[in-house]
Design an enzyme around this catalytic site. Sequence first.
Site, mmCIF file in Angstrom:
data_model
loop_
_atom_site.group_PDB
_atom_site.id
_atom_site.type_symbol
_atom_site.label_atom_id
_atom_site.label_comp_id
_atom_site.label_asym_id
_atom_site.label_seq_id
_atom_site.Cartn_x
_atom_site.Cartn_y
_atom_site.Cartn_z
ATOM 1 N N LYS A 1 0.716 -1.157 0.016
ATOM 2 C CA LYS A 1 0.063 0.040 0.019
ATOM 3 C C LYS A 1 0.845 1.220 0.052
ATOM 4 O O LYS A 1 2.071 1.145 0.313
ATOM 5 C CB LYS A 1 -0.727 0.122 1.071
ATOM 6 C CG LYS A 1 -2.085 -0.741 1.192
ATOM 7 C CD LYS A 1 -2.701 -0.854 2.809
ATOM 8 C CE LYS A 1 -3.643 -1.917 2.860
ATOM 9 N NZ LYS A 1 -4.875 -1.645 2.026
ATOM 10 N N ARG B 1 -10.557 -11.691 2.056
ATOM 11 C CA ARG B 1 -11.197 -12.477 1.501
ATOM 12 C C ARG B 1 -10.645 -13.917 1.737
ATOM 13 O O ARG B 1 -11.259 -14.882 1.967
ATOM 14 C CB ARG B 1 -11.704 -12.358 0.197
ATOM 15 C CG ARG B 1 -10.513 -12.114 -0.733
ATOM 16 C CD ARG B 1 -10.979 -11.189 -1.999
ATOM 17 N NE ARG B 1 -10.930 -9.880 -1.557
ATOM 18 C CZ ARG B 1 -11.303 -8.781 -2.539
ATOM 19 N NH1 ARG B 1 -11.430 -9.281 -3.995
ATOM 20 N NH2 ARG B 1 -11.058 -7.553 -2.445
HETATM 21 N N1 BES Z 1 -8.292 -3.624 4.547
HETATM 22 C C1 BES Z 1 -8.103 -3.200 3.144
HETATM 23 C C2 BES Z 1 -9.547 -2.490 3.142
HETATM 24 C C3 BES Z 1 -9.601 -1.234 3.832
HETATM 25 C C4 BES Z 1 -9.185 0.229 2.971
HETATM 26 C C5 BES Z 1 -10.248 -1.218 5.116
HETATM 27 C C6 BES Z 1 -9.486 1.284 3.896
HETATM 28 C C7 BES Z 1 -10.214 0.011 5.744
HETATM 29 C C8 BES Z 1 -10.051 1.234 5.115
HETATM 30 C C9 BES Z 1 -8.216 -4.326 2.283
HETATM 31 O O1 BES Z 1 -7.337 -5.599 2.508
HETATM 32 C C10 BES Z 1 -7.981 -4.041 1.028
HETATM 33 O O2 BES Z 1 -6.616 -3.656 0.860
HETATM 34 N N2 BES Z 1 -8.693 -3.973 -0.038
HETATM 35 C C11 BES Z 1 -8.296 -3.646 -1.384
HETATM 36 C C12 BES Z 1 -8.719 -4.614 -2.241
HETATM 37 C C13 BES Z 1 -8.265 -4.498 -3.773
HETATM 38 C C14 BES Z 1 -6.741 -4.732 -3.827
HETATM 39 C C15 BES Z 1 -8.928 -5.317 -4.501
HETATM 40 C C16 BES Z 1 -8.933 -2.179 -1.631
HETATM 41 O O3 BES Z 1 -10.152 -1.851 -1.218
HETATM 42 O O4 BES Z 1 -8.113 -1.413 -2.126
HETATM 43 MN MN MN Z 2 -5.462 -5.453 2.199
#
Ligand code: BES
Ligand code: MN
Length: 499
Positions: free
Chosen positions: A277, A351
Amino acid sequence: MAESRKLAFAAFTPPSKGVLIVFCEEGLKFGPATRKALAPADDLVQRAAAADKFTGKSGSALDLVAPAGLPVARLVVMGIGKAGKLKTQDLVKLGGAAMGKVPARAEAASIFAEFAGGPLKPDQAAELALGTQLRAYVFDRYKTKRKEGEEAPAKPQITIAVNNAAAANKAWEQSRQPVADGVIMARDLINEPANVLYPEEFAKRATALKKLGVAVEVFDVPAMKKLGMHSLLGVGQGSRKDSRMVIMRWNGGKKSDAPVSFIGKGVCFDTGGISIKPAAGMEDMKGDMAGAACVVGLMHALAARKAKVNAIGAIGLVENMPDGNAQRPGDIVKTMNGQTIEIINTDAEGRLVLADVLHYVNTKHKPKFMIDLATLTGAIIVALGQEYAGMFSNDDRLCDRLTKAGQATMERVWRMPLGPEYDKMIDSKFADMKNTGGRYGGSITAAQLLARFVEKTPWVHLDIAGTALGSPQTDINKSWSSGWGVRLLNQLVEDHYER
Ligand code: BES
Ligand code: MN
Ligand code: ZN
């Protein structure tokens, strides 16, 4: 372990110190006990109200310091509009708003639980008390210094004045204090930094529920390998901290009753892994275990109030890190139920954790229903903001019940679509499915993957990425984490699943 602040119920005796908080209906109408307590300052209250055009409208207040005629340091008159319009959740909010009127340095505060029509009933007083305790929550255990001139907060003794103190106290201790403590426990877990709260430590804190009679089983990495949970294990393999799964069971129902079940995403920290990230805001990902925290807080609430239900709480605990041993994009993992998933983006890890835990709970415990909670996608925040959690489900009745419980607790859910049309978005060139579905409908494709691990069991997936973290300031929460979901699910159980 989380404990509520100093709180007591007592008869309507005018306090001799601290803050006195009373309620007032539109038209400057007070209840009888309130009128009696304010009698020595009646003229002052009337003049102050006139001077400030205060009539008792909902949300308005009179704040009088050193009120002449009364021995207290401060008198707060809170307008509530018309009492007849107040619902249960309004009483919780009112308790929070009342607590907000108590300065941290106050030595004590007395809240007169009375409207114009007379005193609140014991269970209503308990709702008011719940609001005060949620509002009073602060997470300050890592603050070792105060700013110049800043005093140590006194953490005032709160007294709620009612007609029947013993009955109110009983309602509080038996049905609402357990919920307050559950919410606070969830908030504490979420606020805790990831260097302190990693999977093993999280499992240890969940194990403390044994004190309340909850059966707790902890699965370590070899145990999960044996079960074939390679989807969950793949997420944690790049971390120095070993993964865990914790299964909690509360048996308050009939022996023969299938349990209700709650499953939480417990990513103790989510760096994104190899698909790392961006730096900005990454610290918030210490809260990527909010689903698991809610499940633990809920199990606390159910056990502490001895809910007449059989309930399973299941949490998958991992840390998603980049490392020489971390999972790569392109890797293919096999889930506990034998399906294969191609990893496209290692940041779509929640997931992968839930897939194995859902299947485990479904096959091992044959639950009446499964509700999972997960900070699963940023896309749900784009879609719904922070006011509603996304709800995905194969069962209309369960959705209906959750929607109603959401309205009753103000932890609201909004149903989103699922359907076979979306399945092609997670088709993989090499495996049964891939773990991301592209740019469109990101929350839906995530839920669509989860659906493949629940079969026919009634199931709801709640995407709480917007509601659990960075919470908007409300009357009942000033903390970064809301503890969202504990009150909602406790309400669902109370309304429909206790014998
Ligand atoms: N934990 C994150 C989602 C999240 C984002 C929670 C902001 C709380 C605040 C999750 O694991 C994630 O990174 N999701 C990605 C999925 C994508 C890579 C398909 C996302 O939402 O960008
Ligand atoms: Mn994630
Ligand atoms: Zn995540």
